[in-house]
Design an enzyme around this catalytic site. Structure first.
Site, PDB file in Angstrom:
ATOM      1  N   ARG A 280     -50.985  41.731-101.344  1.00 14.60           N
ATOM      2  CA  ARG A 280     -49.571  41.923-101.754  1.00 14.60           C
ATOM      3  C   ARG A 280     -48.692  42.535-100.646  1.00 14.60           C
ATOM      4  O   ARG A 280     -47.650  43.118-100.918  1.00 14.60           O
ATOM      5  CB  ARG A 280     -49.462  42.784-103.005  1.00 14.60           C
ATOM      6  N   LYS A 302     -37.694  36.664 -91.370  1.00 22.65           N
ATOM      7  CA  LYS A 302     -38.121  35.379 -91.948  1.00 22.65           C
ATOM      8  C   LYS A 302     -39.503  35.022 -91.397  1.00 22.65           C
ATOM      9  O   LYS A 302     -39.703  34.974 -90.184  1.00 22.65           O
ATOM     10  CB  LYS A 302     -37.131  34.270 -91.581  1.00 22.65           C
ATOM     11  N   GLU A 344     -31.457  29.042 -76.834  1.00 28.85           N
ATOM     12  CA  GLU A 344     -31.086  29.937 -77.943  1.00 28.85           C
ATOM     13  C   GLU A 344     -30.251  31.119 -77.410  1.00 28.85           C
ATOM     14  O   GLU A 344     -29.336  31.586 -78.075  1.00 28.85           O
ATOM     15  CB  GLU A 344     -32.336  30.475 -78.660  1.00 28.85           C
ATOM     16  N   LYS A 378     -28.461  38.643 -82.724  1.00 26.67           N
ATOM     17  CA  LYS A 378     -29.253  38.355 -83.934  1.00 26.67           C
ATOM     18  C   LYS A 378     -29.210  39.544 -84.892  1.00 26.67           C
ATOM     19  O   LYS A 378     -29.045  39.388 -86.101  1.00 26.67           O
ATOM     20  CB  LYS A 378     -30.696  38.019 -83.524  1.00 26.67           C
ATOM     21  N   GLU A 388     -29.707  35.233 -95.647  1.00 26.93           N
ATOM     22  CA  GLU A 388     -29.164  33.924 -95.297  1.00 26.93           C
ATOM     23  C   GLU A 388     -28.255  33.355 -96.378  1.00 26.93           C
ATOM     24  O   GLU A 388     -28.421  32.221 -96.823  1.00 26.93           O
ATOM     25  CB  GLU A 388     -30.311  32.954 -95.021  1.00 26.93           C
ATOM     26  N   ARG A 392     -25.350  34.097 -91.571  1.00 24.71           N
ATOM     27  CA  ARG A 392     -26.581  33.855 -90.798  1.00 24.71           C
ATOM     28  C   ARG A 392     -26.657  32.385 -90.379  1.00 24.71           C
ATOM     29  O   ARG A 392     -27.319  32.035 -89.409  1.00 24.71           O
ATOM     30  CB  ARG A 392     -27.807  34.255 -91.632  1.00 24.71           C
ATOM     31  N   ASN A 396     -27.286  28.671 -86.583  1.00 26.91           N
ATOM     32  CA  ASN A 396     -27.674  27.257 -86.534  1.00 26.91           C
ATOM     33  C   ASN A 396     -26.732  26.414 -85.683  1.00 26.91           C
ATOM     34  O   ASN A 396     -26.792  25.181 -85.756  1.00 26.91           O
ATOM     35  CB  ASN A 396     -27.736  26.675 -87.948  1.00 26.91           C
ATOM     36  N   HIS A 399     -27.963  23.211 -84.201  1.00 29.45           N
ATOM     37  CA  HIS A 399     -29.286  22.929 -84.750  1.00 29.45           C
ATOM     38  C   HIS A 399     -29.337  21.692 -85.649  1.00 29.45           C
ATOM     39  O   HIS A 399     -30.365  21.033 -85.705  1.00 29.45           O
ATOM     40  CB  HIS A 399     -29.832  24.150 -85.498  1.00 29.45           C
ATOM     41  N   HIS A 403     -32.099  19.253 -84.769  1.00 30.61           N
ATOM     42  CA  HIS A 403     -33.201  18.882 -85.679  1.00 30.61           C
ATOM     43  C   HIS A 403     -33.267  17.370 -85.851  1.00 30.61           C
ATOM     44  O   HIS A 403     -34.351  16.789 -85.933  1.00 30.61           O
ATOM     45  CB  HIS A 403     -33.013  19.536 -87.056  1.00 30.61           C
ATOM     46  N   HIS A 415     -37.924  21.492 -78.984  1.00 27.72           N
ATOM     47  CA  HIS A 415     -36.874  22.084 -79.818  1.00 27.72           C
ATOM     48  C   HIS A 415     -35.689  22.615 -78.995  1.00 27.72           C
ATOM     49  O   HIS A 415     -34.531  22.312 -79.293  1.00 27.72           O
ATOM     50  CB  HIS A 415     -37.502  23.203 -80.667  1.00 27.72           C
TER      51      HIS A 415
HETATM   52  N1  LIG Z   1     -38.692  33.178 -88.234  1.00 22.81           N
HETATM   53  C1  LIG Z   1     -37.579  32.853 -87.629  1.00 22.81           C
HETATM   54  O1  LIG Z   1     -36.512  33.416 -87.893  1.00 22.81           O
HETATM   55  C2  LIG Z   1     -37.615  31.777 -86.579  1.00 22.81           C
HETATM   56  C3  LIG Z   1     -36.496  31.552 -85.757  1.00 22.81           C
HETATM   57  C4  LIG Z   1     -36.586  30.588 -84.767  1.00 22.81           C
HETATM   58  C5  LIG Z   1     -37.757  29.870 -84.589  1.00 22.81           C
HETATM   59  N2  LIG Z   1     -38.823  30.094 -85.409  1.00 22.81           N
HETATM   60  C6  LIG Z   1     -40.076  29.361 -85.243  1.00 22.81           C
HETATM   61  O2  LIG Z   1     -40.611  29.685 -83.979  1.00 22.81           O
HETATM   62  C7  LIG Z   1     -41.484  28.623 -83.562  1.00 22.81           C
HETATM   63  C8  LIG Z   1     -41.247  28.327 -82.100  1.00 22.81           C
HETATM   64  O3  LIG Z   1     -41.572  29.483 -81.357  1.00 22.81           O
HETATM   65  P1  LIG Z   1     -41.784  29.430 -79.773  1.00 22.81           P
HETATM   66  O4  LIG Z   1     -40.704  28.668 -79.149  1.00 22.81           O
HETATM   67  O5  LIG Z   1     -42.021  30.833 -79.358  1.00 22.81           O
HETATM   68  O6  LIG Z   1     -43.070  28.511 -79.611  1.00 22.81           O
HETATM   69  P2  LIG Z   1     -44.658  28.828 -79.598  1.00 22.81           P
HETATM   70  O7  LIG Z   1     -44.978  29.976 -80.438  1.00 22.81           O
HETATM   71  O8  LIG Z   1     -45.316  27.537 -79.928  1.00 22.81           O
HETATM   72  O9  LIG Z   1     -44.930  29.193 -78.066  1.00 22.81           O
HETATM   73  C9  LIG Z   1     -44.736  28.212 -77.071  1.00 22.81           C
HETATM   74  C10 LIG Z   1     -45.941  28.087 -76.152  1.00 22.81           C
HETATM   75  O10 LIG Z   1     -45.954  29.188 -75.257  1.00 22.81           O
HETATM   76  C11 LIG Z   1     -47.241  29.814 -75.261  1.00 22.81           C
HETATM   77  N3  LIG Z   1     -47.005  31.210 -74.912  1.00 22.81           N
HETATM   78  C12 LIG Z   1     -46.470  32.164 -75.684  1.00 22.81           C
HETATM   79  N4  LIG Z   1     -46.271  33.289 -74.968  1.00 22.81           N
HETATM   80  C13 LIG Z   1     -46.745  33.060 -73.733  1.00 22.81           C
HETATM   81  C14 LIG Z   1     -46.804  33.831 -72.544  1.00 22.81           C
HETATM   82  N5  LIG Z   1     -46.287  35.054 -72.481  1.00 22.81           N
HETATM   83  N6  LIG Z   1     -47.381  33.291 -71.468  1.00 22.81           N
HETATM   84  C15 LIG Z   1     -47.849  32.006 -71.509  1.00 22.81           C
HETATM   85  N7  LIG Z   1     -47.772  31.213 -72.579  1.00 22.81           N
HETATM   86  C16 LIG Z   1     -47.226  31.738 -73.682  1.00 22.81           C
HETATM   87  C17 LIG Z   1     -47.738  29.556 -76.637  1.00 22.81           C
HETATM   88  O11 LIG Z   1     -49.144  29.693 -76.719  1.00 22.81           O
HETATM   89  C18 LIG Z   1     -47.276  28.138 -76.875  1.00 22.81           C
HETATM   90  O12 LIG Z   1     -48.156  27.223 -76.273  1.00 22.81           O
HETATM   91  C19 LIG Z   1     -41.192  27.452 -84.481  1.00 22.81           C
HETATM   92  O13 LIG Z   1     -42.248  27.302 -85.379  1.00 22.81           O
HETATM   93  C20 LIG Z   1     -39.934  27.860 -85.219  1.00 22.81           C
HETATM   94  O14 LIG Z   1     -39.876  27.329 -86.531  1.00 22.81           O
HETATM   95  C21 LIG Z   1     -38.759  31.039 -86.382  1.00 22.81           C
END
Ligand SMILES: NC(=O)c1ccc[n+]([C@@H]2O[C@H](COP(=O)([O-])OP(=O)(O)OC[C@H]3O[C@@H](n4cnc5c(N)ncnc54)[C@H](O)[C@@H]3O)[C@@H](O)[C@H]2O)c1
Length: 505
Positions: A280, A302, A344, A378, A388, A392, A396, A399, A403, A415
């Site tokens: 939980r 999120k 971003e 942010k 949201e 918020r 986007n 986006h 997307h 992305h």
């Molecule tokens: N929760 C939210 O509010 C929110 C907001 C935006 C995006 N997201 C989510 O975030 C995800 C994308 O995140 P991302 O862009 O960080 O991608 P990711 O987590 O896939 O990381 C990208 C790549 O970089 C590698 N990596 C990470 N840190 C590293 C480092 N310091 N050195 C070497 N390699 C490294 C990872 O292993 C991966 O291969 C998506 O799933 C998206 O939906 C969530």
């Protein structure tokens, strides 16, 4: 122990020191001390009464005593009286453990503001004082011009100067710190207690990040287990969640365990969802390692995973206990991931912090400053709209276009690149609707180009539009997009015409 520097706000009477100080203290979750109010409370007299009874010199002596005391304390936001730091010795004393910021306003503005509060002692003679104090104020290294800015904007500017922790207020009345620095992971064990990492910790990381940083982190903390999951968005799913639950049970994790998400947004979202649901809900610490996760996904609460039917369909709001951002880990980040994170960052610049658009800030040695300013955008948004329900959505920008590119190319375009193209399209549409001018559109295109991000894609416009129309943010089939009303200001636009969108595609 609190070792944060005091933030000391000074400047001429009527410059807004108290109002700005109060807002800043709330924003940073610090104690606020208004020196004049403190002197009144301690002496039992109002400032005008003190002036009448003891003269200006009597008042200055009280001020000096208070400064000697406050200068030895930490983590306060202090608003001084207008004359308190005119004396070199007092200024140096406050500056030893404090960041001093001087608020400036033009003579005309001071005149207008003072017209409403003539009961201040010395107000009658203010013009002479204004001129006499300028040389002392000018010796303060941080100067902020307040003209045309709201107290909230001025507080945000000061927050950026401070290199202590940022703070996010959450809807339950609590909040969490975001600690940003270069090399933090190497010293994290020293701060284990303050960060909530002193007890049993489970670190969730992936195959790429764990060998780089996870093993070292697990070894540094007093009682830590490391769970390694496969890398990639394809593994942001319930199978991985289930696997983490199993391993946590096997290593004896209970409700007192803290889960640390060490990785990019994929790890943060997946491990965050586990923390929201395991027994939980257990404590979560986010340690983001990509630029995107530092400025975006680790903050705001999120968390969630994908289903085969779509992205992020399962999720929760789970506020972290703390977010630790070590910008040193960006040294190993692949260049593509850096560029995608920058898309971003630029978006944050366009919707709330134009300073992020300056190339000087994109240099690797500026990473901590860059992240700090970008994450502040942010924070400002999620504090106003934690669930949201409204603004918020501004995050986007670009986006819905982006997307749709990802969908139409079966995720063949990363992305961040899709967001960069989407941001340019949103800017073009904003210009066509008369919100912004050609120069800003050209500037955005140039910025994307300088970073190495694309600004367009050869994609059939009908296919692109069809993919946009499936976006969950289009309400009841009505085109709805986030556009730019001006530099630094996003807006939700509804009821757009199909042909207007097709023109920019
Ligand atoms: N929760 C939210 O509010 C929110 C907001 C935006 C995006 N997201 C989510 O975030 C995800 C994308 O995140 P991302 O862009 O960080 O991608 P990711 O987590 O896939 O990381 C990208 C790549 O970089 C590698 N990596 C990470 N840190 C590293 C480092 N310091 N050195 C070497 N390699 C490294 C990872 O292993 C991966 O291969 C998506 O799933 C998206 O939906 C969530």
């Amino acid at each position: 122990m609190n070792t944060q520097k005091n933030i000391v706000i000074t400047g001429f009477m009527g410059a807004g020191k108290t109002t700005v100080g109060e807002i800043l203290a709330r924003k940073l979750n610090r104690r606020f001390v208004d020196m004049d109010a403190e002197i009144e409370a301690r002496s039992g007299f109002t400032i005008p009464q003190i002036f009448r009874r003891h003269g200006e010199e009597g008042f200055r002596e009280m001020e000096r005593r208070l400064i000697r005391e406050l200068a030895l304390r930490h983590g306060l936001v202090i608003a001084t009286g207008g004359g308190a730091l005119v004396d070199d010795e007092m200024r140096e004393m406050m500056g030893r453990h404090g960041l001093i910021v001087c608020l400036n306003a033009s003579k005309e503005e001071i005149r207008a503001r003072l017209a409403q509060s003539l009961d201040r002692p010395l107000a009658a003679d203010w013009e002479r004082l204004f001129d006499a104090r300028q040389s002392a104020y000018a010796k303060i290294s941080h100067q902020i011009m307040t003209s045309g800015k709201t107290p909230r904007e001025i507080a945000a500017e000061i927050a950026i100067l401070d290199d202590g922790a940022l703070y996010v207020r959450t809807p339950d009345g609590g909040g969490y710190p975001i600690i940003i620095g270069n090399g933090l992971l190497r010293i994290i064990a020293e701060e284990a207690e303050e960060l909530g990492l002193a007890g049993h910790v489970v670190i969730v990381s992936n195959e790429t990040v764990a060998p780089l940083y996870g093993e070292r982190l697990a070894a540094a903390l007093p009682r830590a287990d490391l769970i390694i999951v496969p890398d990639g968005e394809a593994h942001k799913n319930l199978d991985t969640v289930r696997r983490i639950y199993d391993e946590m049970l096997a290593c004896g994790a209970d409700r007192t365990t803290t889960l640390v998400a060490l990785g990019g947004g994929v790890v943060g979202d997946t491990a965050g969802y586990v923390a929201a649901t395991y027994m939980r809900g257990i404590q979560l610490v986010q340690i983001p390692t990509t630029l995107l996760s530092m400025v975006d996904s680790s903050v705001g609460g999120k968390v969630g995973v994908d289903l085969p039917q779509g992205k992020n369909l399962i999720g929760a709001f789970k506020q972290p206990r703390s977010v630790v951002i070590d910008t040193e880990v960006l040294e190993t980040l692949p260049p593509l991931q850096w560029r995608c994170g920058m898309a971003e960052v630029i978006k944050h610049g366009l919707i709330g912090q134009p300073a992020l658009l300056e190339p000087g800030l994109w240099q690797p040695e500026q990473a901590a400053q860059l992240v700090r300013q970008a994450v502040q955008v942010k924070i400002d948004v999620v504090e106003i709209d934690p669930y949201e329900a409204g603004i918020r959505a501004h995050l986007n920008l670009g986006h819905t276009f982006g997307h749709a590119i990802e969908k139409a190319t079966h995720y063949g375009v990363p992305h961040g690149e899709a967001v960069a193209i989407g941001t340019v399209k949103a800017a073009l549409l904003s210009r066509n609707l008369g919100f912004i001018d050609d120069d800003l559109v050209a500037r955005i295109q140039t910025i994307m180009w300088q970073i190495g991000l694309p600004t367009n894609i050869a994609l059939d416009s009908h296919r692109w539009y069809a993919a946009m129309a499936t976006d969950k943010k289009w309400q009841a089939g009505e085109p709805r997009l986030i556009l730019l009303r001006a530099l630094g200001e996003a807006t939700i636009v509804e009821g757009l015409r199909r042909e207007d969108i097709m023109t920019v595609l």
